[in-house]
Design a protein around this motif. Sequence first.
Motif, mmCIF file in Angstrom:
data_model
loop_
_atom_site.group_PDB
_atom_site.id
_atom_site.type_symbol
_atom_site.label_atom_id
_atom_site.label_comp_id
_atom_site.label_asym_id
_atom_site.label_seq_id
_atom_site.Cartn_x
_atom_site.Cartn_y
_atom_site.Cartn_z
ATOM 1 N N VAL A 1 -4.152 6.623 1.238
ATOM 2 C CA VAL A 1 -5.440 5.953 1.362
ATOM 3 C C VAL A 1 -5.304 4.420 1.300
ATOM 4 O O VAL A 1 -6.143 3.705 1.845
ATOM 5 C CB VAL A 1 -6.427 6.488 0.296
ATOM 6 C CG1 VAL A 1 -6.094 5.964 -1.078
ATOM 7 C CG2 VAL A 1 -7.842 6.149 0.665
ATOM 8 N N CYS A 2 -4.264 3.912 0.706
ATOM 9 C CA CYS A 2 -4.098 2.468 0.538
ATOM 10 C C CYS A 2 -3.475 1.788 1.759
ATOM 11 O O CYS A 2 -3.578 0.574 1.904
ATOM 12 C CB CYS A 2 -3.234 2.180 -0.683
ATOM 13 S SG CYS A 2 -3.951 2.782 -2.206
ATOM 14 N N LYS A 3 -2.827 2.556 2.611
ATOM 15 C CA LYS A 3 -2.158 1.965 3.764
ATOM 16 C C LYS A 3 -3.183 1.311 4.686
ATOM 17 O O LYS A 3 -4.146 1.930 5.098
ATOM 18 C CB LYS A 3 -1.389 3.036 4.535
ATOM 19 C CG LYS A 3 -0.572 2.480 5.675
ATOM 20 C CD LYS A 3 0.208 3.589 6.342
ATOM 21 C CE LYS A 3 1.096 3.179 7.450
ATOM 22 N NZ LYS A 3 0.776 2.082 8.245
ATOM 23 N N ASP A 4 -2.974 0.054 4.986
ATOM 24 C CA ASP A 4 -3.839 -0.738 5.868
ATOM 25 C C ASP A 4 -5.276 -0.857 5.363
ATOM 26 O O ASP A 4 -6.203 -1.028 6.152
ATOM 27 C CB ASP A 4 -3.842 -0.163 7.293
ATOM 28 C CG ASP A 4 -2.448 -0.134 7.901
ATOM 29 O OD1 ASP A 4 -1.646 -1.040 7.586
ATOM 30 O OD2 ASP A 4 -2.160 0.779 8.684
ATOM 31 N N LYS B 1 -9.604 -3.770 1.839
ATOM 32 C CA LYS B 1 -10.100 -4.160 0.520
ATOM 33 C C LYS B 1 -8.991 -4.229 -0.526
ATOM 34 O O LYS B 1 -9.261 -4.505 -1.686
ATOM 35 C CB LYS B 1 -11.146 -3.161 0.041
ATOM 36 C CG LYS B 1 -12.358 -3.061 0.917
ATOM 37 C CD LYS B 1 -13.332 -2.080 0.283
ATOM 38 C CE LYS B 1 -13.979 -1.238 1.340
ATOM 39 N NZ LYS B 1 -14.788 -0.178 0.778
ATOM 40 N N ARG B 2 -7.764 -3.985 -0.131
ATOM 41 C CA ARG B 2 -6.652 -3.918 -1.080
ATOM 42 C C ARG B 2 -6.379 -5.277 -1.699
ATOM 43 O O ARG B 2 -6.345 -6.299 -1.024
ATOM 44 C CB ARG B 2 -5.404 -3.408 -0.361
ATOM 45 C CG ARG B 2 -4.295 -3.063 -1.303
ATOM 46 C CD ARG B 2 -3.201 -2.348 -0.576
ATOM 47 N NE ARG B 2 -2.168 -1.997 -1.536
ATOM 48 C CZ ARG B 2 -1.042 -1.411 -1.232
ATOM 49 N NH1 ARG B 2 -0.797 -1.093 0.017
ATOM 50 N NH2 ARG B 2 -0.159 -1.139 -2.148
ATOM 51 N N HIS B 3 -6.196 -5.273 -3.023
ATOM 52 C CA HIS B 3 -5.866 -6.489 -3.767
ATOM 53 C C HIS B 3 -5.070 -6.089 -5.002
ATOM 54 O O HIS B 3 -4.922 -4.904 -5.307
ATOM 55 C CB HIS B 3 -7.151 -7.247 -4.162
ATOM 56 C CG HIS B 3 -8.092 -6.444 -4.998
ATOM 57 N ND1 HIS B 3 -7.965 -6.319 -6.357
ATOM 58 C CD2 HIS B 3 -9.158 -5.689 -4.651
ATOM 59 C CE1 HIS B 3 -8.926 -5.551 -6.821
ATOM 60 N NE2 HIS B 3 -9.666 -5.151 -5.789
ATOM 61 N N VAL B 4 -4.567 -7.057 -5.716
ATOM 62 C CA VAL B 4 -3.769 -6.780 -6.906
ATOM 63 C C VAL B 4 -4.650 -6.072 -7.934
ATOM 64 O O VAL B 4 -5.738 -6.533 -8.267
ATOM 65 C CB VAL B 4 -3.207 -8.088 -7.501
ATOM 66 C CG1 VAL B 4 -2.474 -7.811 -8.797
ATOM 67 C CG2 VAL B 4 -2.286 -8.751 -6.498
ATOM 68 N N GLY B 5 -4.197 -4.946 -8.412
ATOM 69 C CA GLY B 5 -4.918 -4.200 -9.435
ATOM 70 C C GLY B 5 -6.049 -3.333 -8.909
ATOM 71 O O GLY B 5 -6.875 -2.861 -9.688
ATOM 72 N N CYS B 6 -6.130 -3.101 -7.618
ATOM 73 C CA CYS B 6 -7.250 -2.337 -7.069
ATOM 74 C C CYS B 6 -7.177 -0.848 -7.394
ATOM 75 O O CYS B 6 -8.188 -0.162 -7.355
ATOM 76 C CB CYS B 6 -7.388 -2.548 -5.570
ATOM 77 S SG CYS B 6 -6.046 -1.898 -4.584
ATOM 78 N N HIS B 7 -6.026 -0.323 -7.765
ATOM 79 C CA HIS B 7 -5.918 1.098 -8.075
ATOM 80 C C HIS B 7 -6.737 1.478 -9.299
ATOM 81 O O HIS B 7 -7.135 2.621 -9.449
ATOM 82 C CB HIS B 7 -4.456 1.505 -8.277
ATOM 83 C CG HIS B 7 -3.681 1.521 -7.003
ATOM 84 N ND1 HIS B 7 -2.317 1.570 -6.989
ATOM 85 C CD2 HIS B 7 -4.060 1.493 -5.722
ATOM 86 C CE1 HIS B 7 -1.893 1.587 -5.743
ATOM 87 N NE2 HIS B 7 -2.929 1.533 -4.953
ATOM 88 N N GLY B 8 -6.985 0.547 -10.159
ATOM 89 C CA GLY B 8 -7.772 0.831 -11.352
ATOM 90 C C GLY B 8 -9.246 1.006 -11.074
ATOM 91 O O GLY B 8 -9.962 1.625 -11.854
ATOM 92 N N GLU B 9 -9.738 0.474 -9.968
ATOM 93 C CA GLU B 9 -11.171 0.544 -9.687
ATOM 94 C C GLU B 9 -11.516 1.252 -8.379
ATOM 95 O O GLU B 9 -12.685 1.498 -8.113
ATOM 96 C CB GLU B 9 -11.766 -0.860 -9.675
ATOM 97 C CG GLU B 9 -11.115 -1.785 -8.661
ATOM 98 C CD GLU B 9 -11.499 -3.237 -8.847
ATOM 99 O OE1 GLU B 9 -11.733 -3.893 -7.818
ATOM 100 O OE2 GLU B 9 -11.555 -3.687 -9.994
ATOM 101 N N CYS B 10 -10.554 1.602 -7.568
ATOM 102 C CA CYS B 10 -10.794 2.227 -6.266
ATOM 103 C C CYS B 10 -11.046 3.732 -6.434
ATOM 104 O O CYS B 10 -10.172 4.475 -6.880
ATOM 105 C CB CYS B 10 -9.607 1.995 -5.339
ATOM 106 S SG CYS B 10 -9.795 2.735 -3.714
#
Length: 59
Positions: free
Chosen positions: A4-7, A10-19
């Motif tokens: 889901v993160c590829k391309d 909205k990806r930014h540093v630390g986005c896995h915690g809120e996505c």
Amino acid sequence: MITVCKDCPKRHVGCHGECTLYKTERRLLDKENARKRAENAAFDSVSKTWNYDDRGVKK
């Protein structure tokens, strides 16, 4: 594998915690991995009881 993160624009540093998309896919992946580990453990427990002769042939 989490794709889901590829391309993701909205990806930014630390986005896995809120996505929420990442969290959902991660939870599903963890569930699938747990199922596979349990399946492999069950097979390993059965295969340990198999008897083989000197040639490696199952008795």
